[in-house]
Design a protein around this motif. Sequence first.
Motif, PDB file in Angstrom:
ATOM      1  N   ALA A  76       0.818  -1.211   0.000  1.00  0.00           N
ATOM      2  CA  ALA A  76       0.000   0.000   0.000  1.00  0.00           C
ATOM      3  C   ALA A  76       0.853   1.263   0.000  1.00  0.00           C
ATOM      4  N   ASN A  77       2.071   1.153   0.537  1.00  0.00           N
ATOM      5  CA  ASN A  77       2.953   2.321   0.621  1.00  0.00           C
ATOM      6  C   ASN A  77       4.015   2.369  -0.467  1.00  0.00           C
ATOM      7  N   ASN A  78       4.104   1.306  -1.258  1.00  0.00           N
ATOM      8  CA  ASN A  78       5.149   1.258  -2.281  1.00  0.00           C
ATOM      9  C   ASN A  78       4.589   1.687  -3.639  1.00  0.00           C
ATOM     10  N   LYS A  79       4.168   2.937  -3.709  1.00  0.00           N
ATOM     11  CA  LYS A  79       3.583   3.487  -4.923  1.00  0.00           C
ATOM     12  C   LYS A  79       4.291   4.783  -5.307  1.00  0.00           C
ATOM     13  N   VAL A  80       4.030   5.221  -6.530  1.00  0.00           N
ATOM     14  CA  VAL A  80       4.580   6.490  -7.003  1.00  0.00           C
ATOM     15  C   VAL A  80       3.724   7.601  -6.387  1.00  0.00           C
ATOM     16  N   ASP A  81       4.206   8.174  -5.288  1.00  0.00           N
ATOM     17  CA  ASP A  81       3.418   9.203  -4.607  1.00  0.00           C
ATOM     18  C   ASP A  81       3.474  10.532  -5.351  1.00  0.00           C
ATOM     19  N   GLU A  82       2.745  11.506  -4.845  1.00  0.00           N
ATOM     20  CA  GLU A  82       2.645  12.806  -5.519  1.00  0.00           C
ATOM     21  C   GLU A  82       4.005  13.492  -5.643  1.00  0.00           C
ATOM     22  N   ASP A  83       4.833  13.384  -4.612  1.00  0.00           N
ATOM     23  CA  ASP A  83       6.150  14.029  -4.641  1.00  0.00           C
ATOM     24  C   ASP A  83       7.031  13.451  -5.747  1.00  0.00           C
ATOM     25  N   LEU A  84       7.055  12.118  -5.838  1.00  0.00           N
ATOM     26  CA  LEU A  84       7.878  11.472  -6.857  1.00  0.00           C
ATOM     27  C   LEU A  84       7.325  11.755  -8.248  1.00  0.00           C
ATOM     28  N   GLN A  85       6.009  11.713  -8.387  1.00  0.00           N
ATOM     29  CA  GLN A  85       5.396  12.007  -9.684  1.00  0.00           C
ATOM     30  C   GLN A  85       5.715  13.431 -10.116  1.00  0.00           C
ATOM     31  N   SER A  86       5.702  14.350  -9.144  1.00  0.00           N
ATOM     32  CA  SER A  86       6.015  15.749  -9.439  1.00  0.00           C
ATOM     33  C   SER A  86       7.452  15.892  -9.919  1.00  0.00           C
ATOM     34  N   LEU A  87       8.382  15.172  -9.276  1.00  0.00           N
ATOM     35  CA  LEU A  87       9.789  15.218  -9.687  1.00  0.00           C
ATOM     36  C   LEU A  87       9.954  14.721 -11.121  1.00  0.00           C
ATOM     37  N   ILE A  88       9.287  13.628 -11.431  1.00  0.00           N
ATOM     38  CA  ILE A  88       9.397  13.051 -12.770  1.00  0.00           C
ATOM     39  C   ILE A  88       8.794  13.991 -13.810  1.00  0.00           C
ATOM     40  N   ASP A  89       7.656  14.571 -13.479  1.00  0.00           N
ATOM     41  CA  ASP A  89       7.009  15.511 -14.405  1.00  0.00           C
ATOM     42  C   ASP A  89       7.902  16.727 -14.672  1.00  0.00           C
ATOM     43  N   LYS A  90       8.538  17.224 -13.612  1.00  0.00           N
ATOM     44  CA  LYS A  90       9.432  18.377 -13.771  1.00  0.00           C
ATOM     45  C   LYS A  90      10.659  18.006 -14.597  1.00  0.00           C
ATOM     46  N   CYS A  91      11.135  16.789 -14.428  1.00  0.00           N
ATOM     47  CA  CYS A  91      12.285  16.322 -15.211  1.00  0.00           C
ATOM     48  C   CYS A  91      11.926  16.292 -16.694  1.00  0.00           C
ATOM     49  N   ILE A  92      10.782  15.696 -17.010  1.00  0.00           N
ATOM     50  CA  ILE A  92      10.339  15.615 -18.405  1.00  0.00           C
ATOM     51  C   ILE A  92      10.151  17.008 -18.990  1.00  0.00           C
TER      52      ILE A  92
END
Length: 308
Positions: A159-175
Amino acid sequence: MKKFCTGMAVCIFSMVGFGAYADDSSLNIAIQNAKSACSGISDKMSGMKTMAGINTAVTGVGTVSAGVALGTGIAKAGVDAEQRVLIAQAVENELIEIEDVASFEQELQAIIDSVDAESSDELQKIAELEEKSKTLGNVRTGTLAASTVADTAGVIIAANNKVDEDLQSLIDKCIESIDVLKEEQLRARTENTASESDLVKADKIVNDCADWKNVDLSSIDKRATGAAVSAGVGAALGLAGTITSASANSDAVRSGDASTEAKLNTASNILAGGTTVASGVATVFNATQISAIKKAVAAADKCEEALR
């Protein structure tokens, strides 16, 4: 700078032109922004891969434990069946006097406790099978409990091993930063305002970071959800099986009605089987999540290597 100058203005013009060519600030800023935006993602994704691996092992333990419980329960059913046959033979041979089966079940433990070396082989065998049945029942209860604990832990980890909002935000900013860098690189090349080495570096970053757009991050979360749900089902079935198995193997039930004991033992085995299947499914989800995360880690490593 030109070797010879026809005038001060020409010399100054040549120097400024050379400086602009050698250092395109917009391109360099875009490169630095990409470094800042894309750094650290690999470490976070690697942490997720580690947790998925741990959870695969945890739910794997749950699967094995439940499988042992099922196997033990089946073995116990065989022992109980053999004991019932011997009891019937003992009654037929008048080694045991009994009016009905129910009363015999209530007195069985007392009979077994009285068995000694001088007792008939039949009675000694009945006593041995009774002890073996109890032992197998306890093993089944214990392994079901162990599977329940493992699957419960599996639910929490998944339940805790997911792409959370912080990580998704980092990836989006990278792209996003890579898209900006691509635009700056094309502009600098068109206007001839950057050195070839800077253009090559920018081109490598754009190409090596392009894999992020092909990474399906949703598959990571889908597998985590699948693992959590399956492990949750396994934990629920395991808990029910533990309670049922303990009840079936209790002295009160064993010395009571034989049909009630048989039904509880059958239910325990069915629940053990269900727990095995659910835990196995959770293990598969965790294993496939590792594969999905590896693709993201590979994209992150490739991108960050180009940015060094």
